[in-house]
Design a protein around this motif. Structure first.
Motif, PDB file in Angstrom:
ATOM      1  N   UNK A   1       0.837  -1.203   0.000  1.00 22.04           N
ATOM      2  CA  UNK A   1       0.000   0.000   0.000  1.00 22.04           C
ATOM      3  C   UNK A   1       0.874   1.255   0.000  1.00 22.04           C
ATOM      4  N   UNK A   2       1.963   1.235   0.780  1.00 16.57           N
ATOM      5  CA  UNK A   2       2.906   2.351   0.750  1.00 16.57           C
ATOM      6  C   UNK A   2       3.481   2.537  -0.647  1.00 16.57           C
TER       7      UNK A   2
ATOM      8  N   UNK B   1      -0.204   4.870  -8.117  1.00 12.96           N
ATOM      9  CA  UNK B   1      -0.878   3.838  -8.902  1.00 12.96           C
ATOM     10  C   UNK B   1      -2.382   4.110  -8.905  1.00 12.96           C
ATOM     11  N   UNK B   2      -2.996   3.949 -10.053  1.00 14.92           N
ATOM     12  CA  UNK B   2      -4.427   4.243 -10.187  1.00 14.92           C
ATOM     13  C   UNK B   2      -5.309   3.033  -9.917  1.00 14.92           C
ATOM     14  N   UNK B   3      -4.724   1.835  -9.857  1.00 22.99           N
ATOM     15  CA  UNK B   3      -5.504   0.628  -9.612  1.00 22.99           C
ATOM     16  C   UNK B   3      -6.052   0.588  -8.199  1.00 22.99           C
ATOM     17  N   UNK B   4      -7.134  -0.174  -8.017  1.00 23.03           N
ATOM     18  CA  UNK B   4      -7.770  -0.298  -6.713  1.00 23.03           C
ATOM     19  C   UNK B   4      -7.007  -1.300  -5.838  1.00 23.03           C
ATOM     20  N   UNK B   5      -7.084  -1.109  -4.517  1.00 20.57           N
ATOM     21  CA  UNK B   5      -6.432  -1.976  -3.544  1.00 20.57           C
ATOM     22  C   UNK B   5      -7.475  -2.516  -2.570  1.00 20.57           C
ATOM     23  N   UNK B   6      -7.585  -3.834  -2.496  1.00 18.06           N
ATOM     24  CA  UNK B   6      -8.574  -4.487  -1.625  1.00 18.06           C
ATOM     25  C   UNK B   6      -7.815  -5.387  -0.664  1.00 18.06           C
TER      26      UNK B   6
ATOM     27  N   UNK C   1      -9.432   6.566   4.176  1.00 16.40           N
ATOM     28  CA  UNK C   1      -9.877   7.958   4.053  1.00 16.40           C
ATOM     29  C   UNK C   1      -9.197   8.665   2.884  1.00 16.40           C
ATOM     30  N   UNK C   2      -7.909   8.343   2.677  1.00 16.70           N
ATOM     31  CA  UNK C   2      -7.165   9.007   1.610  1.00 16.70           C
ATOM     32  C   UNK C   2      -7.409   8.360   0.244  1.00 16.70           C
ATOM     33  N   UNK C   3      -8.069   7.219   0.232  1.00 17.79           N
ATOM     34  CA  UNK C   3      -8.343   6.540  -1.026  1.00 17.79           C
ATOM     35  C   UNK C   3      -7.228   5.629  -1.488  1.00 17.79           C
ATOM     36  N   UNK C   4      -6.177   5.443  -0.676  1.00 20.92           N
ATOM     37  CA  UNK C   4      -5.087   4.545  -1.047  1.00 20.92           C
ATOM     38  C   UNK C   4      -5.457   3.083  -0.804  1.00 20.92           C
ATOM     39  N   UNK C   5      -6.496   2.871  -0.022  1.00 26.72           N
ATOM     40  CA  UNK C   5      -7.068   1.549   0.163  1.00 26.72           C
ATOM     41  C   UNK C   5      -8.524   1.648  -0.246  1.00 26.72           C
ATOM     42  N   UNK C   6      -8.920   0.871  -1.236  1.00 30.31           N
ATOM     43  CA  UNK C   6     -10.279   0.967  -1.775  1.00 30.31           C
ATOM     44  C   UNK C   6     -11.278   0.215  -0.923  1.00 30.31           C
TER      45      UNK C   6
ATOM     46  N   UNK D   1     -15.155  -2.605   5.730  1.00 34.38           N
ATOM     47  CA  UNK D   1     -15.099  -1.159   5.576  1.00 34.38           C
ATOM     48  C   UNK D   1     -14.721  -0.816   4.153  1.00 34.38           C
ATOM     49  N   UNK D   2     -15.421   0.100   3.541  1.00 40.55           N
ATOM     50  CA  UNK D   2     -15.099   0.578   2.208  1.00 40.55           C
ATOM     51  C   UNK D   2     -15.785   1.926   2.037  1.00 40.55           C
ATOM     52  N   UNK D   3     -15.381   2.694   1.026  1.00 43.33           N
ATOM     53  CA  UNK D   3     -15.995   4.003   0.839  1.00 43.33           C
ATOM     54  C   UNK D   3     -17.511   3.947   0.676  1.00 43.33           C
TER      55      UNK D   3
END
Length: 624
Positions: free
Chosen positions: A479-480, A487-492, A515-520, A535-537
């Protein structure tokens, strides 16, 4: 962009699109493969009249017949087979042999029918399974599509642990199958136990001598006919010469009332010359707990100050036990020696082949100190040192990205092994060593590359990460890394542990990443208190689903199977890290069910679908 490309001087003249393509093509290649690409490019430039790049040295023209060479293929889970294969390559090159070295996962299977000389170095994992990167290679050779190999001369070396029932099972099966396909043994099947160095060196010498004879290369022949090679730069510090890394931070990251002690450890690599990537591991050379050394000396009634000479080294017995010998892991050789010394019928019976299940249960439930106390015997100090296995390094998945924390700092997530059993406290060697490493301490370390466990070079690809317990470590690094690369891809992320309130490792970091969107998306399972969260957006981050039964990550996978399968169908990369004995197997079974159900596939087709994902490098596991 690849850091190596950034460091080129003068700047590359490729346009951005071609440079991006080059980065994608070379991402994930082993060092040997990268050197070959560099050499091939240099040769092409020379043929076109260009100047040879700095750092490359011509070693003669490529062999006219590509089959007149030794091909070395390795399958490695922890890096030992890779190291042995690299040493075999060096030995073969020094003998004047044209040679190429390939990971099993990178070997072009279509070329097997044309191979003339093949050496395979491969380990056996768990219940006689091949390393993840070698599954396709092993299954192809074992399957119906394997070609007849009357022209092949081969040699196989297996690495394993004789304490387990299916010791070197993969190498035994490969050796038998290659012979069945018509191949002739270049050297007899080699088997190397945990202390593999001497056996591997002896086998390698025999294999190289036989290969040299087959290719009619004189023993004193100068090195000719080999492909262009790069001059390799070797790090000053390595497994054999670890770096003394200063401890920057050693912090408990579970609650005070947690049943387990888990540490976040930060180490300095400043001045080491060591470099790592997200997905790699740190090797730690531990020292055994002093209290355990004292327990051994008391149980055996031996003097720790007594000098013992072994293998050209003379040390006090206490230092042998504390720094040089394995005393926390029970092994078959030690059980056999104790059985012989005590002549205990029950202990001797456990060593019989039909008692495999009982013997495995003994290894899982006992440490050596338990055996010494339960079956007392008189030991001579010199005999004891000779019987015990050498202390080996422990590998920890790196929990940081050098792009985020800098290349001279590395983070680890360490579960401290300390528990009561058989009337006394038991300890883990490396985890206890790290837990007690204070601010002024140093830790002997090296970097263990893991080419199998890399993020996709294409940052637009989605990533699914499954890491219960301390298996979360490499995904903190991922994630870091993805954030640093924009990277624009999603992270689950799927994470599981015992208790939500006590054992939610890096909780604040994950919530901040959401919160920052780095984890989808973040799906959680806490088995001991029956609490699971998702938890997700697009969900209520405070929502808690309570279950009357234990919940594990594989259940969360099944519950989200339709969406998970859709991600995979759209090109997502899947990663699993953690316990190989139970978790990884349960997760794999859950994935098979998901693929079969949501892909409308038979069980066999689902298995083939996941195997293809593994072969593509889109399903990677870092299990231990």
């Amino acid at each position: 962009m690849n850091a190596a490309l950034k460091s080129l001087s003068p700047a590359p003249t490729l346009d951005p699109d071609k440079l991006a393509l080059l980065v994608r093509l070379t991402h994930g290649l082993a060092p040997a493969d990268l050197y070959w690409v560099a050499a091939y490019s240099a040769a092409a430039a020379a043929a076109a009249g260009g100047a040879a790049p700095a750092g490359l040295v011509a070693m003669g023209e490529p062999a006219a017949n590509a089959t007149e060479r030794l091909t070395i293929v390795y399958g490695s889970q922890t890096g030992n087979s890779r190291r042995v294969a690299e040493q075999l390559e060096a030995r073969a090159e020094a003998a004047g042999l044209p040679v190429r070295l390939l990971r099993a996962g990178a070997y072009p299977l279509r070329e097997l029918a044309q191979e003339r000389l093949l050496s395979v170095v491969i380990s056996s994992q768990g219940d006689g399974d091949p390393p993840d990167d070698a599954i396709g290679f092993v299954e192809f050779i074992a399957g119906k599509r394997a070609p007849k190999l009357p022209q092949l001369k081969f040699a196989v070396l297996g690495l394993g642990d004789s304490s387990y029932p299916k010791y070197c099972a993969v190498s035994q099966a490969l050796d038998a199958r290659l012979a069945e396909l018509g191949g002739q043994r270049l050297a007899e099947l080699g088997e190397a136990d945990v202390d593999f160095e001497a056996a591997a060196a002896s086998w390698s010498a025999a294999a190289v001598a036989a290969a040299r004879e087959t290719l009619a290369v004189p023993a004193t022949a100068p090195r000719q006919g080999a492909a262009l090679h790069a001059v390799r730069t070797v790090a000053t510090h390595s497994r054999e010469q670890p770096f003394a890394a200063a401890v920057l931070e050693n912090q408990r990251i579970v609650s005070r009332d947690s049943e387990r002690d888990v540490r976040h450890v930060e180490l300095s690599l400043e001045g080491s010359g060591l470099r790592y990537e997200a997905g790699d591991a740190v090797g730690v050379w531990p020292r055994n707990p002093p209290v355990l050394v004292e327990q051994w000396l008391a149980a055996l009634r031996l003097d720790g100050a007594a000098e013992v000479e072994h293998g050209g080294k003379r040390l006090p017995l206490a230092r042998w036990l504390g720094e040089q010998r394995e005393i926390t892991r029970l092994t078959r050789p030690l059980v056999a020696a104790q059985a012989a010394a005590t002549r205990h019928a029950g202990l001797q019976r456990l060593l019989e082949p039909e008692q495999r299940a009982e013997f495995a249960a003994l290894l899982e439930s006992h440490q050596p100190i338990d055996l010494l106390r339960e079956f007392p015997a008189a030991w001579d100090a010199t005999e004891l040192v000779a019987t015990l296995r050498p202390l080996t390094p422990r590998l920890y998945s790196i929990a940081s990205s050098p792009k985020a924390v800098g290349p001279e700092e590395v983070h680890l997530t360490v579960a401290v092994v300390e528990y009561a059993a058989h009337g006394s406290v038991h300890y883990g060697a490396a985890s206890s060593f790290l837990a007690n490493a204070g601010d002024e301490a140093t830790v002997p370390v090296f970097i263990e590359p893991n080419e199998r466990f890399r993020l996709p070079a294409d940052g637009s690809r989605d990533v699914i990460m499954i890491g219960p317990g301390t298996g979360i470590a490499p995904f903190r690094a991922f994630v870091q890394e993805r954030e640093a690369m924009a990277a624009s891809g999603r992270n689950w992320l799927f994470f599981g542990n015992r208790y939500f309130a006590r054992d939610f490792l890096y909780q604040v970091e994950w919530q901040d990443a959401l919160r920052r969107g780095n984890l989808s998306r973040l799906d959680l399972a806490f088995s001991r208190d029956g609490v699971a969260r998702s938890e997700s957006p697009h969900k209520d981050a405070r929502g808690v689903a309570r279950d009357s039964h234990k919940v594990y990550v594989q259940q969360r996978l099944r519950e989200n199977g339709r969406e998970l399968y859709a991600w995979l169908r759209e090109g997502a990369h899947l990663y699993v890290c953690g316990d190989s004995a139970h978790m990884a197997r349960d997760v794999h079974e859950a994935l098979l069910e998901i693929v079969a159900t949501h892909g409308d596939l038979s069980a066999d087709d689902a298995r083939a679908w996941l195997a293809d994902l593994l072969q593509q490098g889109r399903y990677a596991r870092d299990v231990y």
